[in-house]
Structures are given as C-alpha cells and as structure tokens.
Write an enzyme that holds these catalytic residues in place. Structure first.
Site, PDB file in Angstrom:
ATOM      1  N   SER A   1       0.867  -1.194   0.000  1.00 13.98           N
ATOM      2  CA  SER A   1       0.000   0.000   0.000  1.00 13.98           C
ATOM      3  C   SER A   1       0.892   1.229   0.000  1.00 13.98           C
ATOM      4  CB  SER A   1      -0.868   0.016   1.254  1.00 13.98           C
ATOM      5  OG  SER A   1      -0.093   0.447   2.367  1.00 13.98           O
ATOM      6  N   ASP A   2       0.308   2.387  -0.298  1.00 13.40           N
ATOM      7  CA  ASP A   2       1.066   3.608  -0.035  1.00 13.40           C
ATOM      8  C   ASP A   2       0.954   3.903   1.461  1.00 13.40           C
ATOM      9  OD1 ASP A   2       2.631   5.828  -0.237  1.00 13.40           O
ATOM     10  OD2 ASP A   2       1.503   6.778  -1.826  1.00 13.40           O
ATOM     11  N   TRP A   3       1.699   4.893   1.872  1.00 14.87           N
ATOM     12  CA  TRP A   3       1.788   5.197   3.308  1.00 14.87           C
ATOM     13  C   TRP A   3       0.385   5.456   3.888  1.00 14.87           C
ATOM     14  CZ3 TRP A   3       6.239   6.161   6.482  1.00 14.87           C
ATOM     15  CH2 TRP A   3       5.908   6.597   7.766  1.00 14.87           C
ATOM     16  N   GLY A   4      -0.055   4.520   4.708  1.00 18.55           N
ATOM     17  CA  GLY A   4      -1.334   4.713   5.394  1.00 18.55           C
ATOM     18  C   GLY A   4      -2.557   4.585   4.515  1.00 18.55           C
TER      19      GLY A   4
END
Ligand code: BGC
Length: 725
Positions: free
Chosen positions: A262-265
């Site tokens: 995933s991307d950050w968060g």
C-alpha cells in the site's frame, strides 16, 4: 533458499509471525532521524509488531542497518531477515535531475544509468527496495508530484519506467549492488481532480487503459518486483481496496505476481474516504484485494488476527501474501546474506563518488531544455555576465523527493564561477509565507532586505553585457502535498525580472522548477529561456556547460507548458472536438476567449545552439496490411554553425475509428548528433502494432486512413498519410 525450504519456512510460521511479514512500520521506531512522510496512525498496534515486522522504511546507513538486521534477526523466532525500503527516486546522496527532467531527456539509457548509480549508493548503504520508479502519467502541472513523473506521454513514460527498473534491478534484484524496484502509484494517481494531491480521480476505463496503465505495465513487464497502490479514489473506489483494479487488472490481466504494497497509510485512509467503517474493514478489503504489505496504517497489525478468527479472512489469503514477501526476500538473497550489499567501507567510497558526480553533471546538462534563444546564448568568451536571482546564489537545486540529498553536497552556479561574472541573489526565493515542510518564513525585515538585494542586482545588471537571471520554485513547492493553483514564479522573482529588464534587456532566464511553470508574462522579457528543472547535485556545473557553450542543450519538453493555468489539464495527445478552432475569428468553436488553445511550448519542443532542418517524408508505400512495414525516411541537416543533437519524433493519427483517436500520438523517436553542415537520413518503420488501441476487439487496430508526421516537436506539420488494409 530452495522453493521447498521456503515453503517449509512458511508452513512453520505462527500466525503472528505471518502477519508480521505483512506489516511495515515506520523507520522512526528504529531510529530518531528516519526520513519518511505521513503520520503514524496506529502506533500502538504497529509497535506490538516491531519484533516481527517484515519491513521498515526510511532508515539508512550500512552500519546502522547491519546492526538493526542483526538484532532484529536474533530476536525473530525464525530469524527471518527484515526488508529495508526507501524512496530512492532520483538518486541517493548523489542527486540526479528529477524524473520529469529525465523524461525530457528522451534518453532511456541515461535514465537507466542514473537509476543504476542510485541503486549502487542505496545498496551499499543497506537498502533492499526503492519506491521507484513513479510512472503516473501527468497532464496537470498544478499537481506537485509531476516532478516525479517522466511526463504526459504514455510511450516516454513506459520506456522510462522500463529503463529505471532495469537500472535499479539489473537482470535480477539479487545481483550485487542492485535493489528491487517498486512501480507506483497504482493507479492513475496523476489524474487527481484539479491537480489537487490525494484528490479523487475520475477516468473512463478507455482513458485509463489507453493512457494511464501502459507505463505501469511496461515497468511490470520489465520485472519490477513490487507495485505500490495509490492514495486516490478511482471512480469512487479507493485504489488500495479496489478489487477490479488490483485483482482483475493488476494480477490477472497484467500478470503481476510480485509484492503489492500500500502507499503510506492508504489502507487506513479508506476510512476517511468513506469506503470502510473502520480500520478492521479496511484491512479486510485490502487483503482481499491482494495488498500484501500494509505500509504504516496499522490496519493489518491491529486487525488481521481478529479477522481470521472471525472467519472473515481466510488463512490462504495471508499465506499468499506472506509467500510473496518471502519470495522477494529470497530473490534478494537475504536468507543467505541478510545484509546484502551493506558495507560501510564501500558506502564511504561510492556514495557521492566522482563517477556519480560526473554522471549527475552529464544528466543535468542533457535534460535541460532550451525553450527559446534569440542568439543570446551561449555566452561568448570575454562577455561580462551578471548571474542574478535566488538560484544564482543559495537556492537548493536537489528537488523534492531527494530525501537523502543534502544542500551542502550540491554544486551551484556560483560554486563554478565564470571569469569576470558576478553572482547575486537579487531577491529572496519566496514571497511572504511558508512552503510546506520547509518552515521558511520571511524574516521580519523582508521588504528592506529585498530592496537592498534589488538595488545591488540592478547595479550589476547595468554594467553587464548579459544577465543570466536564475529564477524558480523552492524545491518543496513540488513533490507530495505541494499542489499549486498559481503556477507562476513567486511574485518577488517576477518583480526582479521586470526591474532588471528595464536596465538591461539582454536577459537569459534559467529556470529551476519541478513543473512547467506558467511563464507567459515573463517570456517576452527574456531573450533566452533555459529550463534547468531541479538539476541535482551537479546542477551548477551541468548548466554552466550549456551556458558557456561547452555543450549544446538537447532536452525536450516532456509536459506541455500552459500559457495559463486555466488551460489545465492539457496534453498534446488530446481529442478533437466537433468544432475545432481552425479559424480563431470564428465564433462557437472550441476555444478560450482569453488565451489561445495552444501551449506556450509544446510537448517535444527543445532547441540547441544550432539549427536543424528536416526534409519532407519519403515513404516506400501508401498502404500496409498487418505484418507489413511502411518505411518512412527523412533527411536531417544541421544547418547551423555548431554541433547539436536533434530529437526527431514520429507521431501518428488514426483519422476515423470506432472510438475517436487523439489528434496525434508519439509512436517513436530517434536522437541524432550532427556536426555543422552534416546531414543524415533517418528511417522510421510503421507497423500495424503501432496502431492498436483499446476498443471492442480488445487492443486492436482498425482499418482505414492514418496521418503521420516526422518532426522536431509535437507541433510539426511535416506530415504524410497511409492506409491500413
Ligand atoms: C508517497 C510514496 C512514498 C511513500 C513512502 C508516500 O507518502 O506517496 O510515493 O513511496 O510515502 O515514503
């Protein structure tokens, strides 16, 4: 490790250990100074996984990472090594020109070399994975992250992605001094509505498939080991929990079987998006979409165990994800050597080494674009030049997303002074206010300070033969969360240009920026414009090579320069309306009342210090059937007085089709360096495969008439036609 041993290892892991492999926790939990973005939403849940977390990001340094790996593995029940990831986007400590500039180099081999050098510096510093290349197609220069993309063209974008993957990974990411590459951000993150970062993306499936997906796919086909999901909603569904996008398009159609992170968060962000009630539902949706690693949202750490216990997530989904992570670790050779290339002595020797600096210098000069030149450049020997502007002084040149780059490692124009020239800031870099993440405020007395700087600059300008006005954006005015609604130069710098032009009109503008700025008002005041982008660690020497004529500029525009921000989004490969503005005086046609439809500088445009002419096209046939080739030839002649490199571009247009085709599309290009007076025949081959596009037949060409052009930019009228039988 053999596949069988790896399977046995997987089978032997406890559920907690398995989930650990899917949890990425921020580097700051391991050290204080980790350079990472975003917040730490679920610190507690993630911290519980600290001893088992399969990866971290943002920690760097051979010694540090060797020590961290050692202590981590000693405490891990199965002694599985951890993955160390980092954004190595356009260099590590040696910073190369931003990816948008590299796109404008139209030179995939150069991009590959830069990625290779970046991989080497990262590898010896202990890094295993880079979050690059970014292949998001971009058409809206308000978006701050255009700097990370190779630009607006799917072909350029795809070839750059492929080259960078090769540069980072070599033939195999386990090779010495190579790291694994991660294609990002899947998908269409660059199409954020109104250029506003993290915004929704609305795209038809046709547009998505035709323009946005090809570059990711090229990178995946080039062997990228990872793909990163994007922050955005795609037509209402977040990319990190979008089953159609991830299960169908990415895994089934593109056949990607590597690690999806995933991307950050971004898994957690499905809650504020309004797609999931809570983090638990977000974890459930993401794991069902095959997102293997949760980058720092805490959703997997906090909820996967519970979801399995409740039967909402089948253990086979966890096993599949863990397997992919273990396979990546195995490909990197970490089970045999968990430190891979981390080596403090080599780190010292290779980071910022001479060879990398030389490459950075070459890249800076080969990606700068000469937009305009009324003969004022290059500087002639003996001419008295006044270098004025924030970028003639201390403004940083290393651009956004050079998170390890340091200003003190950067060689600026003033550090390589030309004999007899003066170097003065002329004004401060920014208008009153703060740039995201920089904390730069005007000092209290900014007006007085600017008045004094201006006075000094005007005195110098008056007595100079030529003024090299070095203006631009702060490096943090592009990059993540750095969208701008006004893409002009800061007001204080526009004022400097106007004032200098009054006392000395012999002005060459050198622009430092992460995006094509709106330059319409400034353009008439400059006799030349050299677009240096954010040129990196050797920006000063690289651009000096051009300003002094040691080399001739050869970069081209990778993203249309708008006349007005009101034209955005724009790209050369747009569709034609039913009322094209052939005659601008005609009412009720597709046009703005206040600006022409055209860009200030079109895609593919770029001058050198010589002139080129191209002959009309000569072709061997007027029709082709599938399997046949049309050969088109042009003669390129250097009619000027210096050596130069031309980027000769082939564009095609399908005249009528079941779905309307763009007015023209780049199909191929060739770069050619010629001496004065020299001429060379260039051959382009047109084949049926080049004419395919997504339609009811899948991805197919359609019989009928085609136009094509061979020219020196997208706005060429050196055209011809043929028929597909
Ligand atoms: C960015 C990614 C980056 C990640 C890790 C995110 O904020 O969108 O491009 O790779 O942070 O630093």
């Amino acid at each position: 490790m053999t596949e069988q041993k790896l399977r046995e290892l997987l089978d032997d892991l406890s559920l907690e250990e398995k989930i650990g492999q899917l949890v990425q926790i921020p580097g700051w939990h391991f050290e204080d100074s980790a350079a990472v973005t975003g917040g730490d939403t679920q610190a507690d849940a993630q911290l519980r996984y600290k001893p088992l977390a399969g990866s971290t990001l943002g920690v760097l340094g051979a010694e540090k990472l060797r020590a961290l790996q050692e202590s981590y593995m000693a405490n891990h029940p199965h002694h599985i090594p951890m993955l160390f990831m980092l954004d190595v986007v356009h260099g590590l400590r040696t910073v190369f020109p931003i990816p948008l500039a590299q796109g404008g180099g139209f030179d995939p081999a150069l991009a590959e070399e830069c990625a290779r050098a970046a991989a080497l510096e990262a590898a010896v510093s202990g890094i295993h994975v880079t979050f690059a290349p970014m292949c998001d197609l971009v058409r809206d220069s308000r978006w701050g992250r255009v700097m990370e993309s190779p630009g607006e063209d799917p072909l350029v974008n795809g070839l750059m992605a492929q080259a960078m993957v090769k540069g980072f990974q070599g033939e195999h990411c386990g090779e010495k001094d190579r790291i694994a590459a991660c294609i990002k951000h899947f998908a269409a993150y660059g199409a954020a509505v109104a250029g506003l970062d993290y915004q929704n993306v609305e795209l038809s499936e046709q547009t998505l498939r035709e323009f946005y997906l090809p570059a990711y796919e090229k990178g995946i086909r080039a062997g990228a080991e990872l793909v990163m999901t994007s922050f955005n909603l795609l037509n209402g569904v977040p990319a990190s929990g979008n089953p159609w996008l991830l299960n169908q398009v990415l895994r089934r159609e593109m056949g990607f079987d590597g690690v999806l992170i995933s991307d950050w968060g971004s898994i957690g962000e499905m809650v504020p998006h309004g797609y999931c009630a809570d983090l638990k539902e977000a974890a459930e949706k993401a794991i069902h979409c095959g997102v293997d690693i949760d980058m720092c949202s805490g959703a997997y750490a906090g909820h996967l165990q519970e979801l399995i216990a409740e039967g909402k997530v089948d253990i086979s989904l966890i096993d599949r994800a863990v397997w992919r992570v273990l396979v990546l670790k195995n490909k990197l050779g970490l089970f045999e050597n968990p430190f891979k290339d981390a080596d403090a002595a080599r780190e010292k020797e290779l980071v910022l080494c001479k060879a990398h600096r030389e490459l950075a210098r070459r890249a800076a000069r080969e990606t700068a674009v000469l937009l305009k030149n009324d003969g004022i450049l290059p500087l002639n020997p003996g001419e008295k030049a006044a270098f004025i502007g924030p970028f003639a002084a201390d403004a940083p040149l290393h651009g956004g997303w050079a998170i390890v780059g340091r200003d003190e490692d950067t060689v600026k124009l003033k550090d390589v002074p030309i004999e007899g020239a003066v170097y003065l800031p002329g004004c401060t870099l920014l208008d009153n206010g703060m740039v995201y993440n920089t904390g730069s405020y005007w000092e209290e007395d900014h007006e007085a300070k600017n008045a004094a700087l201006l006075q000094q600059a005007l005195e110098a300008a008056k007595s100079a033969d030529k003024v090299i006005l070095c203006l631009g954006e702060h490096r943090m005015q592009t990059g993540e969360a750095a969208s701008r609604a006004d893409t002009r130069l800061p007001g204080v710098q526009r004022n400097l240009l106007e004032q200098v032009a009054r006392v000395n009109p012999s002005i060459a503008l050198v622009i430092f920026s992460g995006r094509p700025l709106e330059l319409t008002e400034q353009e008439p005041l400059a006799k030349a414009i050299l677009y240096g982008w954010m040129p990196g660690s050797e920006g000063g020497p690289g651009l000096n090579d051009l300003l002094t004529g040691v080399c001739s500029p050869k970069g081209s525009v990778p993203m249309s320069f708008p006349r007005s921000v009101g034209q955005l989004p724009m790209s050369y490969n747009h569709m034609r309306s039913g009322r094209p503005a052939r005659n601008p005086a005609q009412p009720f046609v597709t046009r703005y009342l206040d600006v022409p439809n055209t860009p200030l500088y079109p895609f593919g445009h770029g001058l050198g210090y010589t002139e080129f002419t191209l002959s009309p096209i000569r072709q061997d046939r007027s029709a082709i059937a599938p399997g046949e080739t049309l050969t088109a030839k042009v003669t390129l002649t250097n009619t000027g007085r210096r050596e130069g490199t031309a980027t000769v571009q082939l564009y095609i247009h399908d005249v009528t089709a079941s779905r309307v085709r763009p007015v023209r599309e780049l199909a191929a290009w060739q770069q050619m360096t010629l001496n004065p007076g020299e001429e060379r025949e260039l051959t382009f081959q047109l084949r049926e495969e080049m004419l395919r596009f997504p339609n009811a037949q899948g991805f197919a060409s359609e019989k009928g008439k085609f136009e094509f052009w061979i020219g020196l930019c997208s706005d060429t009228d050196n055209g011809s036609g043929f028929e597909l039988l």
